[in-house]
Design a protein around this motif. Structure first.
Motif, PDB file in Angstrom:
ATOM      1  N   GLN A 285       1.577   9.329  -5.860  1.00  0.00           N
ATOM      2  CA  GLN A 285       2.040  10.691  -5.579  1.00  0.00           C
ATOM      3  C   GLN A 285       3.048  11.143  -6.620  1.00  0.00           C
ATOM      4  O   GLN A 285       3.010  12.290  -7.083  1.00  0.00           O
ATOM      5  CB  GLN A 285       2.662  10.762  -4.185  1.00  0.00           C
ATOM      6  N   ASN A 286       3.933  10.244  -7.017  1.00  0.00           N
ATOM      7  CA  ASN A 286       4.930  10.565  -8.029  1.00  0.00           C
ATOM      8  C   ASN A 286       4.255  10.877  -9.364  1.00  0.00           C
ATOM      9  O   ASN A 286       4.629  11.841 -10.049  1.00  0.00           O
ATOM     10  CB  ASN A 286       5.913   9.399  -8.167  1.00  0.00           C
ATOM     11  N   GLN A 287       3.262  10.099  -9.740  1.00  0.00           N
ATOM     12  CA  GLN A 287       2.539  10.350 -10.988  1.00  0.00           C
ATOM     13  C   GLN A 287       1.772  11.662 -10.917  1.00  0.00           C
ATOM     14  O   GLN A 287       1.687  12.393 -11.914  1.00  0.00           O
ATOM     15  CB  GLN A 287       1.582   9.193 -11.286  1.00  0.00           C
ATOM     16  N   ALA A 288       1.225  11.986  -9.756  1.00  0.00           N
ATOM     17  CA  ALA A 288       0.507  13.248  -9.597  1.00  0.00           C
ATOM     18  C   ALA A 288       1.469  14.425  -9.754  1.00  0.00           C
ATOM     19  O   ALA A 288       1.126  15.438 -10.383  1.00  0.00           O
ATOM     20  CB  ALA A 288      -0.182  13.298  -8.236  1.00  0.00           C
ATOM     21  N   ARG A 289       2.673  14.312  -9.207  1.00  0.00           N
ATOM     22  CA  ARG A 289       3.673  15.378  -9.366  1.00  0.00           C
ATOM     23  C   ARG A 289       4.037  15.561 -10.838  1.00  0.00           C
ATOM     24  O   ARG A 289       4.133  16.680 -11.340  1.00  0.00           O
ATOM     25  CB  ARG A 289       4.928  15.051  -8.559  1.00  0.00           C
TER      26      ARG A 289
ATOM     27  N   VAL B  18       0.839  -1.200   0.000  1.00  0.00           N
ATOM     28  CA  VAL B  18       0.000   0.000   0.000  1.00  0.00           C
ATOM     29  C   VAL B  18       0.876   1.253   0.000  1.00  0.00           C
ATOM     30  O   VAL B  18       0.613   2.206  -0.740  1.00  0.00           O
ATOM     31  CB  VAL B  18      -0.970  -0.008   1.205  1.00  0.00           C
ATOM     32  N   GLN B  19       1.934   1.253   0.822  1.00  0.00           N
ATOM     33  CA  GLN B  19       2.844   2.401   0.850  1.00  0.00           C
ATOM     34  C   GLN B  19       3.493   2.608  -0.515  1.00  0.00           C
ATOM     35  O   GLN B  19       3.627   3.748  -0.979  1.00  0.00           O
ATOM     36  CB  GLN B  19       3.923   2.200   1.918  1.00  0.00           C
ATOM     37  N   HIS B  20       3.893   1.515  -1.160  1.00  0.00           N
ATOM     38  CA  HIS B  20       4.521   1.614  -2.473  1.00  0.00           C
ATOM     39  C   HIS B  20       3.534   2.183  -3.500  1.00  0.00           C
ATOM     40  O   HIS B  20       3.893   3.040  -4.312  1.00  0.00           O
ATOM     41  CB  HIS B  20       5.029   0.241  -2.912  1.00  0.00           C
ATOM     42  N   MET B  21       2.292   1.720  -3.448  1.00  0.00           N
ATOM     43  CA  MET B  21       1.276   2.194  -4.380  1.00  0.00           C
ATOM     44  C   MET B  21       1.010   3.688  -4.177  1.00  0.00           C
ATOM     45  O   MET B  21       0.935   4.455  -5.138  1.00  0.00           O
ATOM     46  CB  MET B  21      -0.022   1.414  -4.191  1.00  0.00           C
ATOM     47  N   LEU B  22       0.886   4.121  -2.911  1.00  0.00           N
ATOM     48  CA  LEU B  22       0.650   5.534  -2.635  1.00  0.00           C
ATOM     49  C   LEU B  22       1.828   6.387  -3.093  1.00  0.00           C
ATOM     50  O   LEU B  22       1.626   7.478  -3.652  1.00  0.00           O
ATOM     51  CB  LEU B  22       0.385   5.746  -1.141  1.00  0.00           C
TER      52      LEU B  22
END
Length: 61
Positions: free
Chosen positions: A48-52, A40-44
């Motif tokens: 977040q990286n894709q959102a940036r 879950v942490q990896h997915m989040l």
């Protein structure tokens, strides 16, 4: 001395009874939970990286 050994035996019997009632504690369950938390942490982090990246593309777009 006899009282002390009786107490130890009673404690062990109680632990055995509790383990039979609840089932044995599985160390693999702990590993599974840790693995799920990591996933879950990896997915989040990835989201977040894709959102940036999306904000940068949108700003430059």
């Amino acid at each position: 001395m006899s009282t002390q050994s009786d107490i130890k035996m009673t404690d062990q019997m109680e632990r055995d009874l509790i383990e039979r009632e609840l089932g044995p504690r599985s160390p693999s369950l702990v590993a599974d939970v840790k693995s799920a938390i990591f996933a879950v942490q990896h997915m989040l982090s990835r989201l977040q990286n894709q959102a940036r990246k999306a904000k940068i593309v949108y700003a430059n777009g």
